[in-house]
Design a protein around this motif. Structure first.
Motif, PDB file in Angstrom:
ATOM      1  N   UNK A 304       0.827  -1.205   0.000  1.00  0.00           N
ATOM      2  CA  UNK A 304       0.000   0.000   0.000  1.00  0.00           C
ATOM      3  C   UNK A 304       0.863   1.258   0.000  1.00  0.00           C
ATOM      4  N   UNK A 305       1.944   1.240   0.757  1.00  0.00           N
ATOM      5  CA  UNK A 305       2.833   2.408   0.793  1.00  0.00           C
ATOM      6  C   UNK A 305       3.454   2.639  -0.584  1.00  0.00           C
ATOM      7  N   UNK A 306       3.782   1.542  -1.276  1.00  0.00           N
ATOM      8  CA  UNK A 306       4.327   1.680  -2.632  1.00  0.00           C
ATOM      9  C   UNK A 306       3.311   2.341  -3.551  1.00  0.00           C
ATOM     10  N   UNK A 307       2.062   1.915  -3.470  1.00  0.00           N
ATOM     11  CA  UNK A 307       1.026   2.478  -4.338  1.00  0.00           C
ATOM     12  C   UNK A 307       0.817   3.964  -4.059  1.00  0.00           C
ATOM     13  N   UNK A 308       0.753   4.323  -2.783  1.00  0.00           N
ATOM     14  CA  UNK A 308       0.461   5.710  -2.413  1.00  0.00           C
ATOM     15  C   UNK A 308       1.648   6.616  -2.705  1.00  0.00           C
ATOM     16  N   UNK A 309       2.864   6.140  -2.419  1.00  0.00           N
ATOM     17  CA  UNK A 309       4.055   6.965  -2.622  1.00  0.00           C
ATOM     18  C   UNK A 309       4.524   6.963  -4.075  1.00  0.00           C
ATOM     19  N   UNK A 310       3.987   5.998  -4.871  1.00  0.00           N
ATOM     20  CA  UNK A 310       4.361   5.859  -6.279  1.00  0.00           C
ATOM     21  C   UNK A 310       5.860   5.630  -6.442  1.00  0.00           C
ATOM     22  N   UNK A 363      -4.359   8.577  -1.741  1.00  0.00           N
ATOM     23  CA  UNK A 363      -4.285   7.185  -1.304  1.00  0.00           C
ATOM     24  C   UNK A 363      -5.544   6.422  -1.716  1.00  0.00           C
ATOM     25  N   UNK A 364      -6.704   7.042  -1.515  1.00  0.00           N
ATOM     26  CA  UNK A 364      -7.957   6.381  -1.872  1.00  0.00           C
ATOM     27  C   UNK A 364      -8.006   6.064  -3.360  1.00  0.00           C
ATOM     28  N   UNK A 365      -7.639   7.026  -4.211  1.00  0.00           N
ATOM     29  CA  UNK A 365      -7.684   6.798  -5.658  1.00  0.00           C
ATOM     30  C   UNK A 365      -6.670   5.745  -6.079  1.00  0.00           C
ATOM     31  N   UNK A 366      -5.462   5.853  -5.532  1.00  0.00           N
ATOM     32  CA  UNK A 366      -4.423   4.892  -5.909  1.00  0.00           C
ATOM     33  C   UNK A 366      -4.814   3.475  -5.511  1.00  0.00           C
ATOM     34  N   UNK A 367      -5.360   3.322  -4.308  1.00  0.00           N
ATOM     35  CA  UNK A 367      -5.756   1.996  -3.848  1.00  0.00           C
ATOM     36  C   UNK A 367      -6.934   1.453  -4.653  1.00  0.00           C
ATOM     37  N   UNK A 368      -7.904   2.346  -4.972  1.00  0.00           N
ATOM     38  CA  UNK A 368      -9.064   1.905  -5.760  1.00  0.00           C
ATOM     39  C   UNK A 368      -8.643   1.476  -7.155  1.00  0.00           C
TER      40      UNK A 368
END
Length: 956
Positions: A304-310, A363-368
């Motif tokens: 999740x941190x990878x997705x949010x931090x890109x 974070x919400x958009x990246x996770x979705x």
């Protein structure tokens, strides 16, 4: 030079202080040694060093003391010179000459003076040791320059020859592989004294000292858990709460607690800034990533941190390793967690508001978009709503309309807030309202809020013309009434729905099953059976697993109430087969499995019951709501207690405490009662008293969940030499007339205490009640209890022996040991001393394995008058290090060494993932380490030592 600072009060470090004083005493007696004191920032290293130097000076030792800082490594020998008080203005000409040589050595045409100066410094300490014992202390040695470490290293090699005590205090700032080679050697050559976080009892005592009170209330204790056992953070948190006026004193100033309106006080900005300023020793890039991680929650996944931090995982690895080594993060299964809730809150609070909102939305958009579980998306949306009155945009409204029902199953707390906000934004005619209303009704069901669910359902049913929505809302309305015991009203809703033309067939089947449940509660077995048959016939053509499972559950419950336990188990097996793993089935699956487990165990099928429990835990940890998860963990703790796995029971209870505020009253009663009971058996007086005081006694309306509380009250009375009080309490409960439930758990205790006080009437009444219960169902548990009671009443060893054998067969070590103890007493009363001694030895073996020290003392007192004594027991278990680990913890540590992850360890040991997480947390604290790698090293080293010792023993 001595520190000159006043030593603060120290709590929870008694064993460490005792060890340090022993070593100072040794050097005063001219026996040298080296110590490496290790712990995170604020854990109390400096306070211990202050006590150590005070003790050394009191014993006449010469003390050299200094503290390194972040800039120390830039100045060769700075730390060593400061420690020995050597400077250019020193009165001693030798000292001035050393400083001059170092200064002149900066010139390019001169020979490097460092090697010679190092030798001279070592010589100075050697000379000092010829005059008086020397204690040399360096705090924060992890910042020390290489040359100073060389001095330290050379002196470390002399401690066996000189009256010299070398004491270093260090932070586990980096992984061992990144430490300088000299620091590694110095650490390896010293006695390591790790400083783990303070336990809850020490934190409470520290807070009591800071507030000037004798006791800390429950709300404040929960808030102090944020400090993660770090005494500096505890002090700063208490000071901050006091400054903000959040600490209230009651009971004449004896108790400090938080007022009800501030039970979860926000972190003051000043404290947040103070805490984040202490993180300056960590790389700024790491701090930035930790801010993002903090917004993901107390625990988070690297994915999740990878997705949010890109950022790619490779780019995150170094920062996460640094945070782990610094003690800011800890492992939590396959995820990472902030060790201190305060640090996470501080990172959130010091992130600018606009940036926090943007990060939560990102974070919400990246996770979705990445297909992450919807509950994580929901958490981020919910967090963004809590900041600065932000609103959901149209894209997120679409997302909620599509995912609302699933979110209601997986994260009902996030769902209820999001759905309420979404519904307030949509106009009456919006096509998305129906889906959102149905999702909200399901959320209220999951959260156990029947009154709110009823109001919503009635409002929607009065407005809607959508037959599908009306069918679903009628079902939720019936549930909201039935769960509150409003059976007549629930039946009316069901019957009205069944008469409604066009009612959706799947909901029709569920309504008939619900009607069967209502009729069963009323005791109308024939009507219940008729409704169940109708539900099954309607559900099978449409393959509605939920309706089938509910109908079969009602049939099984009816069979159990009619004492056909084997038939009920078969019926629960059928219900289990019909219920798939759809999220909407989770509640019912857990209910079916839980009832099935209880019946299997009652029938003596312990292995099958254990399998049912594992299945429940796997489902609950994967998909259950917090309330469901707490209930399942409580069932696990109960099972582990009964089967003698008390360490596992305590681990589950520790996990349940986190969810206690979401549990119904009867479950909280069970939680406190079982926690108290284990603590009482193990003579943990503080926990025993606190847990018994933390819950009200069961009222006359119900004894549900009170079995362990009653046993604990009985134990308390016996400990206080007041058995008459226990007899009066349990007799009063018995006279209420409740029968065939769980009273068999405490009836043998009532008979034993009644007979010890000469109250034969109470003993007879209790024994007869247990025999009546046994006659109803012939359940092995209750049959054994009935024989146990009868044997105690008639002073007949044969009956108690038969009970003990049943307890052994159905795998109930605690009750087995109690029966063996009672058997030994009865045999001794008859003069059969040899036989009594043999049975007592078997009881002692079980009690010792359980750690039941109170039972051992009670049994000793009962058998001593007959001349029966046990051999001396084992030495007390150590409090730190490998020897302090329980047998279960050692198994877990060895499996960690084998490279198994927590879920795999749980499967291997037939335990739950959360239980293993608690065990691993205890292992890290007891061993004073921070990573699974270090646990593995220690486990392998002890395995090697054990193997070598075994070979040596075999060769003798």
């Amino acid at each position: 030079m001595a520190s000159g600072r006043a030593a603060p009060e120290i709590f929870g470090r008694e064993s460490e202080l005792r060890r340090l004083r022993e070593l100072v005493g040794d050097v005063a007696a001219k026996r040298g040694s080296a110590i490496w004191l290790e712990g995170e920032s604020g854990i109390g290293k400096t306070a211990l060093l202050s006590r150590l130097t005070d003790e050394a000076e009191r014993l006449g030792c010469q003390v050299f003391h200094s503290s390194a800082d972040r800039l120390a490594h830039r100045f060769p020998l700075r730390v060593a010179l400061d420690c020995l008080d050597i400077n250019a203005r020193a009165a001693d000409a030798t000292y001035r000459d050393i400083c001059s040589r170092l200064h002149d050595g900066d010139q390019l045409d001169r020979v490097d003076p460092l090697p010679a100066v190092v030798e001279r410094l070592v010589g100075i300490v050697e000379h000092a040791c010829t005059e008086t014992p020397v204690v040399m202390v360096i705090d924060d040695i992890h910042w020390a320059d290489e040359a100073s470490m060389l001095v330290w290293h050379q002196l470390n090699r002399l401690v066996d020859e000189l009256p010299l005590l070398m004491v270093a205090a260090a932070r586990p700032l980096r992984s061992r592989i990144d430490l300088g080679s000299l620091q590694q050697e110095c650490r390896a050559g010293a006695t390591l004294i790790p400083l783990p976080p303070l336990d809850a009892e020490a934190v409470t005592r520290l807070a009591g000292h800071l507030t000037g009170t004798a006791e800390i209330g429950p709300a404040m204790r929960r808030t102090l858990e944020r400090a993660g056992g770090n005494p500096l953070y505890v002090r700063e948190l208490v000071d901050s709460l006091s400054r903000e006026g959040h600490v209230a004193k009651r009971d004449g100033g004896r108790v400090a607690d938080l007022p009800a309106e501030v039970a979860e006080p926000p972190l003051p900005r000043s404290l947040a800034e103070s805490l984040t300023s202490r993180l300056s020793f960590v790389n700024t890039d790491t701090i930035g990533l930790l801010r993002m991680a903090a917004l993901l929650g107390q625990t988070f996944s690297v994915t999740d941190l990878r997705k949010v931090s890109e950022r790619p995982v490779v780019a995150l690895a170094g920062a996460m390793e640094e945070a782990l080594a610094a003690g800011l993060l800890v492992e939590s299964g396959s995820r990472l967690a902030f060790q201190h809730g305060l640090i996470r809150h501080a990172l959130c609070e010091t992130t600018p508001t606009a940036l926090r909102v943007a990060l939560h939305n990102q974070a919400a958009r990246a996770l979705a978009e990445s297909g992450a579980p919807i509950e994580r998306v929901g958490e981020q949306l919910r967090a963004s709503l809590a900041i600065d009155d932000t609103e959901l945009d149209d894209g997120f409204l679409d997302w909620l309309a599509h995912n609302g029902r699933m979110l209601a199953y997986r994260a009902p707390e996030s769902a209820t807030e999001l759905l309420s906000t979404a519904l307030s934004l949509l106009p009456t005619g919006d096509a998305r309202r129906g889906a959102l209303q149905a999702a909200k009704a399901r959320t209220l069901v999951a959260l156990g809020r029947p009154e709110q669910a009823q109001a919503l359902c009635e409002r929607v049913l009065a407005e809607t013309r959508d037959r599908c929505l009306a069918s679903e809302m009628s079902w939720y309305l019936a549930w909201s009434l039935a769960v509150r015991g409003l059976d007549e009203q629930a039946a009316e809703v069901v019957e009205r729905a069944l008469r409604t033309p066009g009612f959706e067939r799947p909901w029709l089947a569920r309504m008939h099953a619900m009607l069967g449940q209502v009729m069963l509660v009323r005791g109308e077995f024939e009507s219940a059976n008729s409704a169940v048959k109708q539900a099954l016939s309607e559900a099978r053509p449409v393959h509605d697993g939920f309706a089938l499972g509910l109908a079969l559950h009602v049939r099984a419950a009816a069979l159990a109430r009619q004492c056909d336990l084997a038939g009920a188990v078969d019926c629960y097996d059928q219900a289990r087969a019909e219920l798939d793993d759809a999220p909407e089935n989770t509640d019912l699956r857990l209910l079916v499995l839980g009832n099935r487990m209880v019946l299997l165990f009652g029938l003596g099928r312990a292995e099958d019951a254990e399998s049912a429990l594992h299945e429940m835990l796997a489902i609950a940890e994967r998909t259950a709501t917090p309330t469901q998860l707490a209930s399942v963990r409580l069932s696990a703790a109960n099972h582990y207690y009964t089967t003698g796995r008390w360490d596992d029971a305590v681990a589950e209870l520790d996990a349940v405490v986190e969810l206690a505020d979401r549990m119904p009253r009867q479950n909280r009663r069970c939680l406190h009662g079982l926690s108290a009971l284990i603590a009482g058996h193990r003579e943990d007086a503080e926990t025993f008293g606190r847990k018994l005081a933390g819950v009200d006694d069961p009222g006359p309306e119900s004894l549900e969940g009170a079995e362990f509380l009653l046993l604990g009250r009985g134990m308390q009375a016996e400990m206080e030499n007041a058995p008459q009080r226990a007899v009066a309490l349990l007799t009063e409960v018995l006279l209420r007339g409740e029968r065939f439930g769980t009273r068999y758990l405490w009836l043998p205790l009532l008979v034993r205490l009644a007979m010890s006080t000469g109250d034969t009437a109470a003993g007879t009444r209790a024994a007869q009640a247990c025999e009546d219960d046994a006659a109803v169902g012939a359940v092995p548990n209750i049959v054994a209890a009935a024989q146990h009671c009868r044997g105690l009443l008639d002073r007949e060893p044969a009956a108690v022996r038969a009970a003990a054998e049943i307890y052994r067969t159905i795998n109930q070590p605690p009750r087995h040991a109690q029966a063996l103890e009672d058997l030994a007493v009865l045999l001794a009363e008859r003069g059969q001393i040899s036989a009594a001694r043999a049975e007592y030895a078997r009881a002692v073996e079980i009690y010792t394995e359980l750690g039941a020290s109170w039972d051992l003392r009670r049994a000793d007192a009962r058998l001593r008058p007959h001349g029966v004594r046990r051999a001396r027991g084992r030495r007390p278990r150590a409090t730190t290090g490998w020897d302090s680990l329980t047998p279960t913890e050692r198994k877990v540590a060895r499996l960690v060494a084998d490279g198994l992850a927590n879920p795999d360890i749980a499967a291997t040991l037939f335990s739950s993932r959360r239980t293993i997480e608690v065990h691993v947390s205890h292992i890290l604290a007891k061993l004073g380490v921070r990573s699974r790698v270090e646990v593995a090293v220690i486990a392998m080293r002890n395995a090697t030592n054990a193997s070598r010792d075994g070979h040596e023993l075999a060769s003798k």
